[in-house]
Structure formats: structure tokens, C-alpha cells
Write a protein that holds these residues in place. Structure first.
Motif, mmCIF file in Angstrom:
data_model
loop_
_atom_site.group_PDB
_atom_site.id
_atom_site.type_symbol
_atom_site.label_atom_id
_atom_site.label_comp_id
_atom_site.label_asym_id
_atom_site.label_seq_id
_atom_site.Cartn_x
_atom_site.Cartn_y
_atom_site.Cartn_z
ATOM 1 N N PHE A 42 -3.248 1.918 -4.138
ATOM 2 C CA PHE A 42 -2.825 3.311 -4.250
ATOM 3 C C PHE A 42 -3.861 4.188 -3.569
ATOM 4 O O PHE A 42 -5.041 4.168 -3.936
ATOM 5 C CB PHE A 42 -2.665 3.729 -5.712
ATOM 6 N N VAL A 43 -3.419 4.945 -2.569
ATOM 7 C CA VAL A 43 -4.299 5.868 -1.866
ATOM 8 C C VAL A 43 -4.014 7.275 -2.379
ATOM 9 O O VAL A 43 -2.913 7.800 -2.199
ATOM 10 C CB VAL A 43 -4.094 5.796 -0.343
ATOM 11 N N ALA A 44 -5.005 7.868 -3.049
ATOM 12 C CA ALA A 44 -4.849 9.199 -3.641
ATOM 13 C C ALA A 44 -5.151 10.260 -2.582
ATOM 14 O O ALA A 44 -6.261 10.318 -2.057
ATOM 15 C CB ALA A 44 -5.783 9.356 -4.834
ATOM 16 N N ILE A 45 -4.157 11.082 -2.295
ATOM 17 C CA ILE A 45 -4.295 12.117 -1.268
ATOM 18 C C ILE A 45 -4.157 13.489 -1.905
ATOM 19 O O ILE A 45 -3.218 13.733 -2.678
ATOM 20 C CB ILE A 45 -3.238 11.930 -0.168
ATOM 21 N N ALA A 46 -5.094 14.368 -1.596
ATOM 22 C CA ALA A 46 -5.001 15.751 -2.065
ATOM 23 C C ALA A 46 -4.019 16.480 -1.166
ATOM 24 O O ALA A 46 -4.353 16.885 -0.047
ATOM 25 C CB ALA A 46 -6.374 16.421 -2.021
ATOM 26 N N GLY A 47 -2.777 16.599 -1.628
ATOM 27 C CA GLY A 47 -1.721 17.201 -0.817
ATOM 28 C C GLY A 47 -1.723 18.710 -0.875
ATOM 29 O O GLY A 47 -2.602 19.336 -1.478
ATOM 30 N N PHE A 48 -0.711 19.303 -0.245
ATOM 31 C CA PHE A 48 -0.614 20.752 -0.186
ATOM 32 C C PHE A 48 -0.083 21.341 -1.493
ATOM 33 O O PHE A 48 -0.348 22.489 -1.824
ATOM 34 C CB PHE A 48 0.291 21.167 0.981
ATOM 35 N N GLU A 49 0.668 20.536 -2.254
ATOM 36 C CA GLU A 49 1.234 21.016 -3.507
ATOM 37 C C GLU A 49 0.736 20.210 -4.706
ATOM 38 O O GLU A 49 0.635 20.737 -5.806
ATOM 39 C CB GLU A 49 2.767 20.967 -3.440
ATOM 40 N N ILE A 57 0.853 -1.186 0.000
ATOM 41 C CA ILE A 57 0.000 0.000 0.000
ATOM 42 C C ILE A 57 0.887 1.233 0.000
ATOM 43 O O ILE A 57 1.943 1.265 0.646
ATOM 44 C CB ILE A 57 -0.944 -0.005 1.223
ATOM 45 N N THR A 58 0.483 2.257 -0.754
ATOM 46 C CA THR A 58 1.297 3.470 -0.851
ATOM 47 C C THR A 58 0.432 4.652 -1.276
ATOM 48 O O THR A 58 -0.648 4.466 -1.846
ATOM 49 C CB THR A 58 2.445 3.284 -1.859
ATOM 50 N N ASP A 59 0.922 5.863 -0.988
ATOM 51 C CA ASP A 59 0.259 7.071 -1.481
ATOM 52 C C ASP A 59 1.091 7.743 -2.568
ATOM 53 O O ASP A 59 0.831 8.877 -2.945
ATOM 54 C CB ASP A 59 -0.008 8.053 -0.340
ATOM 55 N N SER A 60 2.098 7.019 -3.083
ATOM 56 C CA SER A 60 2.950 7.540 -4.157
ATOM 57 C C SER A 60 2.843 6.633 -5.377
ATOM 58 O O SER A 60 3.224 5.457 -5.315
ATOM 59 C CB SER A 60 4.408 7.621 -3.686
ATOM 60 N N SER A 61 2.334 7.162 -6.466
ATOM 61 C CA SER A 61 2.119 6.333 -7.654
ATOM 62 C C SER A 61 3.430 5.787 -8.214
ATOM 63 O O SER A 61 3.449 4.718 -8.839
ATOM 64 C CB SER A 61 1.381 7.129 -8.736
ATOM 65 N N LYS A 62 4.526 6.500 -7.982
ATOM 66 C CA LYS A 62 5.808 6.029 -8.525
ATOM 67 C C LYS A 62 6.332 4.791 -7.790
ATOM 68 O O LYS A 62 7.221 4.100 -8.298
ATOM 69 C CB LYS A 62 6.859 7.147 -8.486
ATOM 70 N N ASP A 63 5.751 4.496 -6.619
ATOM 71 C CA ASP A 63 6.181 3.316 -5.875
ATOM 72 C C ASP A 63 5.303 2.098 -6.142
ATOM 73 O O ASP A 63 5.543 1.017 -5.595
ATOM 74 C CB ASP A 63 6.154 3.609 -4.361
ATOM 75 N N ILE A 64 4.294 2.261 -6.986
ATOM 76 C CA ILE A 64 3.351 1.173 -7.250
ATOM 77 C C ILE A 64 4.016 0.057 -8.045
ATOM 78 O O ILE A 64 4.729 0.287 -9.026
ATOM 79 C CB ILE A 64 2.128 1.703 -8.033
#
Length: 483
Positions: free
Chosen positions: A40-47, A27-34
Motif C-alpha cells: 500500500f502506497v500512501a499518497i497525500a492527495g488533493f482531497e 501494489i496499490t494506492d487505494s486501501s480498499k483494493d488491498i
């Protein structure tokens, strides 16, 4: 773990090709680590918004997408819509790693100042009792005796659970930041002990008010196990408020403070040692790191040791082998007879405490070098300069992390502070941090002290004149260059 097991208590939306027998590999929130089979957990980040990377995650082999947004397009894999992606990341990671904190003795430490030092004290003292201890914190993560770099005081939720699950040690000690708590980085982690150190003026650019900052810290104590205990510094007014709240909830609380009824009642503090009274039994703790702030830290660490049934009378002896904390009251003795102290202090209270400690150590002339971080809490700056100028012979304002603020803008702000505080003490401005340190070292006489605060163990993010990457490297470079 099978997908249906991971989502056994979740409501999955109607999506095609859902195979509950699908094996989830991570499990990850970074698509490049998939890689194949991961969530994949999509998070609306600050940037950046992780939802923008859903197609990429699918291309990389994701087996499940979790997000907050409606996703109208039909996806070839399941999409789970949740109210809060950050919280879901922690909940799913806890489930994927099979609730690792439930299988460990986990200690969390929160507070504006003292988290790192207390964590190091506690790790050392537990090791002195024969335990193996993992550490998740500001300077590095250490799991099973191996150290790993860390970008944040508290890693994201998936990483926290992964580290706890990987640990084969007896204890896991975690530094818990207010940002980590409000951003659900500790979601799903259950603690045996939670320590509250203090609450001081900091991070108000993020929390806005001290009350909100306090409530963020208080979130840690909602994560105690059923038999978990809170250890609270009740000399801090916010700590006293927290202790009263927790006691009213029926949570076990161990108090540390000058109050007569404190569980660990402080009877005396010198610059070197703290005297504690526990039910009439008096112990003197010397952490071999001077300063009132370090005495509170050793008292709080000692409270954990004492609650486990180990005698506080042994702490002073056990601390003799303590190797120190990188960037926390590190002293370098220069060839010219001056002394340089490197510390992470970044609040008015921390600056005042460390300067007071240096004076008690015999310092008469002190040059204090520090700066402010761009795009960070500016409301504490007047207090910082006042605390410094009131106890230093000379103040040099310099570059910390500009954080995209132009250097000239920061220089102009420093000039305004120079004018505002001109009547208190000498305040100079040298924007190159390494040259500021070089100037202080060159000007120092035998017996003088130089204090460098704000960076501590951290590496520079700015390229400076001298070929060094941290305050300690700069001081050692200059020491080795002395004739």
C-alpha cells in the motif's frame, strides 16, 4: 515477487517482523483494493491523505506500507519512508511488473490538443501494417482488443504499468497529459517515441504559467529509451524550443513543420490534405477528417509510420477505412438539412481551428454552443468567446461541468460576458445544455451548421431536461424527434 527483491535497492527503515521472503501479490494506492500480500502506497492527495488509511490497509492484509510521513507507531509490517510517494508508486510498480515498457514498443503523445486524434490515427495506421496495438488514453483503454473505461487521460502509475504488462500487442500508444507527468503517473515508463503536438493556453489554473506548463510537457522526453526518438511539431513555437533543446542534448529528433529543413516539411495544407516533403519525396496525406488541426495530427502519426520504413504514399488509402474518433469532429446530418458537429475543442486555438474548418467546408451560418468548467482556468475565457464570436453567427453559452460552482454564479458570469461582447455577435445564455442544443436545432434552417464543443465523447455530470447523457445522444434524440 519477494519483498526483498522489490526493495533490493531501497533503504528500509527499522521495523519489526520484516520477512524478506514475503511474497508480494500486488501494489496499490487505494486501501480498499488491498488484499493479502499487497503493497500500500500512501499518497497525500488533493482531497484525501492516504496516510490516514494505513490502519485500514493493514487490516486488509497489506505486506508493506510506503509513505512520506514519519510513522511513530510501531507497525506489525514494514514501513518504508520515501521522499515522494507518487514517484515511489511508479518505481515499485515498474519493478513489480518487471519493467514492462522495456519489453514493448511504447509511443507517448503529449500536447494541449490533438493527443486523442493522433493516438487513434497512429493505432489505425500501425494496424494497417499488420501490428496489434494497445491504447491508453482519454476515451478508453484498449488492451489485447478489449476496451476498458478510463477516468483519466493518463491513469495512475500502478495502472499504467499493469496495462503495459498485460498487453500482448506489438505496440502500446499512450496519451500523456501534463498532469500525469507532474504527478509521476508515467514514472518508470520508457518510451521508444515521444510526440509533442503543440502547447496552447490551457490548464493555467494548475500550472500557473505557460513556461511551467511547457516544462511539464517536456518531462516526457526525459523518459525516452537510449535509442528513442522525439517527434516534434516545430510550427508550434514551444515545439521549436523543445526541438532545439533536445538536439542540444544529443537526442534524436524528427521535426514536422513548414520549415524547409524540417524532416517532414509541410509544403501545402488545404482543409482536406497535407503535402509533405521527406528528402525530396512528396506525399499527400488525407486523414478523411477535415481541418488544419487534423492535418497536423496525421502528419505527426505519419512521421512514426515513415520512420518505421512504411511509405507515406499509402496513408491516404489506409485512412479510408478509419472509423473516426468519438467526440472529435463527429458530424450528424439533421432531417431539416442542418449539420451538427460534436467536438472536444476546449481552447481558443482549437475553437478557432474547427470554426475555420467548418467555413472551408461551406458553412455560412454557424451556431456555436459551449460553456466553461467551474474551478478551472478562467484566464482563457475571453479568448474563447472572442474566437467563437468572431467566426460564429450566434453563440450560446451553456453549462459544461459546474464542478461545485453554483449554477447561478456561472449564469452571472455569462451575463457579464454577454455585456462585454454584445457588439460582436449574438450571444445567448441557456444554462440547460440539452435545451440549448434543442433551441439551436429548432432554429436551424437548411444548410445551417451547429457546433457543440467542450464535452466531445464525455458523459454529462449534470442532469438536464432531456433524457440524454451526452452531446451526441442529445443530437440523435432530437434528430429522431424531428418530423
Amino acid at each position: 515477487m519477494k519483498l526483498k527483491e522489490m526493495l533490493s535497492d531501497c533503504q528500509l527503515g527499522k521495523q519489526p517482523k520484516w520477512d524478506g521472503e514475503q511474497i508480494i501479490t500486488g501494489i496499490t494506492d487505494s486501501s480498499k483494493d488491498i488484499t493479502d500480500g499487497m503493497v500500500f502506497v500512501a499518497i497525500a492527495g488533493f482531497e484525501q491523505d492516504g496516510h490516514d488509511y494505513i490502519p485500514h490497509a493493514i487490516e486488509q492484509g497489506a505486506a508493506l506500507i510506503v509513505g512520506e510521513h514519519d510513522y511513530p507507531e510501531a507497525l506489525p509490517i514494514p514501513y518504508l519512508k520515501v521522499t515522494n510517494s507518487r514517484q515511489a508508486l511508479g518505481q515499485l510498480a515498474d519493478k513489480f511488473y518487471r519493467h514492462p515498457s522495456g519489453r514493448k514498443r511504447v509511443i507517448g503523445i503529449t500536447g494541449t490538443n490533438g493527443k486523442t486524434t493522433t493516438a487513434f490515427f497512429l493505432k489505425h495506421l500501425l494496424e494497417q501494417q499488420g501490428f496489434d496495438v494497445s491504447l491508453i488514453g482519454t476515451i478508453y483503454n484498449e488492451i489485447n482488443g478489449i476496451q476498458y473505461p478510463t477516468p483519466n487521460t493518463t491513469p495512475n502509475a500502478e495502472k499504467v504499468h499493469e496495462l503495459i504488462a498485460a498487453s500482448q500487442d506489438d505496440f502500446v500508444v499512450i496519451e500523456v497529459s501534463s498532469h500525469g507527468l507532474t504527478q509521476y503517473r508515467l514514472e518508470g515508463v520508457a518510451f521508444d517515441y515521444a510526440l509533442f503536438m503543440n502547447l496552447q493556453h490551457d490548464h493555467l489554473d494548475y500550472h500557473k504559467t505557460m513556461a511551467a506548463y511547457f516544462e511539464a510537457k517536456a518531462l516526457l522526453f526525459d523518459k525516452l529509451k537510449l535509442d528513442g526518438k522525439a517527434i516534434v511539431n516545430t510550427d508550434d513555437t514551444w515545439g521549436l524550443k523543445l526541438a532545439e533543446r533536445l538536439i542540444a542534448k544529443g537526442i534524436a529528433v524528427i521535426t514536422v513543420g513548414h520549415q524547409e529543413d524540417a524532416n517532414l516539411s509541410i509544403k501545402k495544407m488545404t482543409n482536406q490534405a497535407v503535402t509533405l516533403d521527406i528528402s525530396g519525396e512528396v506525399s499527400v496525406l488525407d486523414p478523411h477528417m477535415p481541418g488544419e488541426h487534423n492535418l497536423y495530427d496525421i502528419a505527426m502519426a505519419g512521421a512514426v509510420i515513415q520512420d518505421f520504413g512504411y511509405p507515406l504514399a499509402d496513408v491516404t488509402r489506409q485512412m479510408r477505412s478509419f472509423s473516426g474518433v468519438p467526440g472529435r469532429y463527429e458530424i450528424v446530418h439533421l432531417k431539416n438539412g442542418a449539420h451538427c458537429v460534436i467536438d472536444y475543442a476546449h481552447t481558443p486555438e482549437a475553437v478557432s481551428s474547427i470554426l475555420k474548418s467548418m467555413h472551408m467546408d461551406g458553412a455560412e451560418r454557424i451556431t456555436h454552443i459551449f460553456g466553461f468548467r467551474g474551478n478551472r482556468d478562467a484566464s482563457k475565457r475571453d479568448e474563447m468567446i472572442a474566437a467563437s464570436a468572431g467566426q460564429s453567427t450566434r453563440v450560446i453559452l451553456t453549462t459544461d461541468d459546474l464542478n461545485s460552482i453554483p449554477e447561478e454564479t456561472m449564469r452571472q458570469e455569462y451575463a457579464e460576458y454577454q455585456h462585454k461582447f454584445a457588439g460582436m455577435h449574438q450571444i445567448d445564455v441557456l444554462m440547460d445544455r440539452t435545451l440549448a442544443i434543442q433551441t439551436a436545432v429548432s432554429d436551424a434552417r437548411e444548410g445551417d451548421w451547429i457546433l457543440l464543443t467542450g464535452k466531445g465523447h464525455e458523459k454529462y455530470k449534470t442532469t438536464f431536461a432531456l433524457p440524454t447523457a451526452s452531446d451526441k445522444e442529445t443530437v440523435l434524440y432530437l434528430k429522431n424527434s424531428e418530423k
